[in-house]
Write a protein that holds these residues in place. Structure first.
Motif, PDB file in Angstrom:
ATOM      1  N   PRO A 214       0.827  -1.217   0.000  1.00  0.00           N
ATOM      2  CA  PRO A 214       0.000   0.000   0.000  1.00  0.00           C
ATOM      3  C   PRO A 214       0.856   1.260   0.000  1.00  0.00           C
ATOM      4  O   PRO A 214       2.041   1.228   0.364  1.00  0.00           O
ATOM      5  N   PRO A 215       0.295   2.391  -0.410  1.00  0.00           N
ATOM      6  CA  PRO A 215       1.063   3.644  -0.403  1.00  0.00           C
ATOM      7  C   PRO A 215       1.373   4.106   1.015  1.00  0.00           C
ATOM      8  O   PRO A 215       0.628   3.831   1.956  1.00  0.00           O
TER       9      PRO A 215
ATOM     10  N   ARG B  84       7.313  -7.687   0.271  1.00  0.00           N
ATOM     11  CA  ARG B  84       5.968  -7.147   0.525  1.00  0.00           C
ATOM     12  C   ARG B  84       6.017  -6.173   1.697  1.00  0.00           C
ATOM     13  O   ARG B  84       6.529  -6.496   2.776  1.00  0.00           O
ATOM     14  N   PHE B  85       5.476  -4.988   1.486  1.00  0.00           N
ATOM     15  CA  PHE B  85       5.389  -3.968   2.528  1.00  0.00           C
ATOM     16  C   PHE B  85       3.949  -3.912   3.034  1.00  0.00           C
ATOM     17  O   PHE B  85       3.025  -3.701   2.252  1.00  0.00           O
ATOM     18  N   LYS B  86       3.785  -4.114   4.315  1.00  0.00           N
ATOM     19  CA  LYS B  86       2.441  -4.127   4.897  1.00  0.00           C
ATOM     20  C   LYS B  86       2.103  -2.746   5.455  1.00  0.00           C
ATOM     21  O   LYS B  86       2.991  -1.915   5.700  1.00  0.00           O
ATOM     22  N   SER B  87       0.815  -2.521   5.654  1.00  0.00           N
ATOM     23  CA  SER B  87       0.379  -1.269   6.273  1.00  0.00           C
ATOM     24  C   SER B  87       0.945  -1.169   7.685  1.00  0.00           C
ATOM     25  O   SER B  87       1.021  -2.178   8.409  1.00  0.00           O
ATOM     26  N   LEU B  88       1.320   0.041   8.078  1.00  0.00           N
ATOM     27  CA  LEU B  88       1.952   0.221   9.380  1.00  0.00           C
ATOM     28  C   LEU B  88       0.955  -0.042  10.499  1.00  0.00           C
ATOM     29  O   LEU B  88      -0.196   0.412  10.438  1.00  0.00           O
TER      30      LEU B  88
ATOM     31  N   GLU C  17      -5.169   5.583   7.871  1.00  0.00           N
ATOM     32  CA  GLU C  17      -5.518   4.246   7.392  1.00  0.00           C
ATOM     33  C   GLU C  17      -4.287   3.462   6.937  1.00  0.00           C
ATOM     34  O   GLU C  17      -4.256   2.875   5.860  1.00  0.00           O
ATOM     35  N   GLY C  18      -3.241   3.474   7.773  1.00  0.00           N
ATOM     36  CA  GLY C  18      -2.037   2.718   7.459  1.00  0.00           C
ATOM     37  C   GLY C  18      -1.043   3.444   6.578  1.00  0.00           C
ATOM     38  O   GLY C  18       0.041   2.920   6.312  1.00  0.00           O
ATOM     39  N   ASP C  19      -1.393   4.641   6.112  1.00  0.00           N
ATOM     40  CA  ASP C  19      -0.505   5.438   5.251  1.00  0.00           C
ATOM     41  C   ASP C  19       0.187   6.467   6.129  1.00  0.00           C
ATOM     42  O   ASP C  19      -0.412   7.482   6.517  1.00  0.00           O
ATOM     43  N   LEU C  20       1.462   6.225   6.453  1.00  0.00           N
ATOM     44  CA  LEU C  20       2.187   7.134   7.339  1.00  0.00           C
ATOM     45  C   LEU C  20       2.434   8.479   6.665  1.00  0.00           C
ATOM     46  O   LEU C  20       2.435   9.515   7.331  1.00  0.00           O
TER      47      LEU C  20
END
Length: 388
Positions: free
Chosen positions: A74-75, A199-203, A236-239
């Motif tokens: 995710p972005p 794979r980068f997951k949401s923070l 929503e997980g986008d830092l």
């Protein structure tokens, strides 16, 4: 003029004032940077919440041998920051510009660019670094290859991706590729199979909260209780989005300080808490475009069944006011979904039909449908489902 030139004191004063001006200019540039860039991770250790990826890259960094890489997720989860931090750790400031080619989605990246700019950089022979002392080489490995970073690679055309396959194979001895994308399914399989996937997951809330707390402390911000949690929820997980909201709220409250001085004396705003320079939960929600609970309550109440009467008039009035106030239809869909679907009083059989209506509404908004008509249709369909 000549007497001034030969006056050592005058020359020393001129040099001192010049160096001071350069320092002040550098400080001003840093102060005026967006916080997303200002606090971008400088090393792999600074990357938050991607422990598995950073551990693997740390080992490859020690071996100074990288495969082709594919970062997806995710972005705002640190994909671009990770590869930039890795490149800086490999080559250092002296070789970074000559060894790294970064192309973003804002650049033209059709098949012509792949055949011309990317291929020319990939096949250029490496020159031996000169003028680097032993201390520099001890700190930075400086491996004998270049890195091409293709950010947002999922927006590349199919032809451009196909043209990239042969280039990756032919020049792999002196060039490594790193593809960065949000949707790995949009990368053609021949490219994906040539890369090691990360794979980068949401923070998670803890990692994002620690980073936001650090930024607030370094910027001397005064936060109301619950502001960090609100930033995480709205992000929503986008830092990246959460940091941008925090900077906007700091400007709104006139609370952004650097070295004890206000960034802008005109930043005083008449928002709640602005007199004390306090960033409030409500100010974060206003910046993020969160619809107040009172408006959602009135909309949900209008959709409730009322005997044999039609819900059209009540729903239409609330929806018209919503659109007139400029609230985002996408934001409304997300909040209304959480409000309706997670309500325990609605039977599961009705929730199934409501979720189908939400999915159709989301597709319409992506395709550019009229927001007023789409929201009105969604709410009336939900009202009809609730009536049974």
């Amino acid at each position: 003029m000549a007497s001034t030139f030969f006056n050592n004191k005058a020359r020393a004063a001129a040099v001192s004032s010049s160096s001071k001006a350069k320092t002040e200019t550098k400080e001003d540039t840093t102060r005026q940077q967006p916080w997303v860039e200002k606090y971008r991770p400088k090393t792999l250790d600074d990357v938050a919440a991607q422990d598995h990826t950073t551990k693997v890259l740390q080992r490859t960094l020690q071996a100074s041998n990288l495969p082709h890489m594919l970062f997806y997720g995710p972005p705002g989860t640190g994909k671009t920051s990770t590869i930039l931090a890795l490149a800086k750790s490999l080559f250092g400031p002296a070789l970074y510009r000559s060894r790294i080619l970064e192309l973003n989605a804002s650049d033209e990246r059709g098949i012509g660019i792949v055949r011309d700019k990317v291929k020319n950089f990939a096949r250029a022979q490496l020159s031996q670094p000169t003028g680097l002392d032993a201390a520099y080489l001890a700190q930075y490995p400086c491996p004998p290859f270049k890195i091409i970073i293709l950010d947002e690679a999922d927006s590349m055309t199919q032809d451009a991706q196909s043209a990239l396959r042969r280039t990756m194979e032919t020049y792999s001895r002196i060039t490594r590729f790193c593809l960065v994308c949000n949707y790995v399914t949009r990368i053609i399989e021949p490219l994906a199979s040539r890369c090691s996937k990360f794979r980068f997951k949401s923070l998670d809330n803890s990692a994002a909260g620690v980073r936001l707390d650090n930024i607030a402390r370094m910027e001397n911000l005064n936060l109301e209780d619950g502001v960090v949690e609100t930033l995480i929820r709205c992000g929503e997980g986008d830092l990246r989005r959460a940091i941008t909201y925090l900077q906007s709220a700091a400007r709104l409250a006139g609370a952004a300080k650097t070295g004890g001085k206000d960034v802008d004396e005109d930043a005083e705003m008449t928002d709640a808490g602005a007199d004390q320079g306090i960033i409030t939960v409500r100010s974060i929600e206003e910046i993020a475009g969160v619809i107040p609970d009172s408006i959602l309550d009135s909309l949900v109440q209008a959709m409730q069944p009322k005997g044999g009467a039609s819900a059209f008039d009540a729903v239409s009035t609330v929806v018209t006011d919503l659109v007139a106030d400029g609230w985002s239809a996408t934001q409304l869909v997300g909040q209304l979904y959480r409000r309706v679907v997670f309500t325990e009083t609605i039977p599961d059989i009705q929730k199934n039909k409501i979720v189908l209506a939400f999915s159709e509404m989301d597709k319409r908004l992506v395709d550019g449908a009229d927001e007023h008509l789409s929201v009105l249709d969604l709410t009336l369909r939900i009202a009809g489902i609730l009536r049974g």
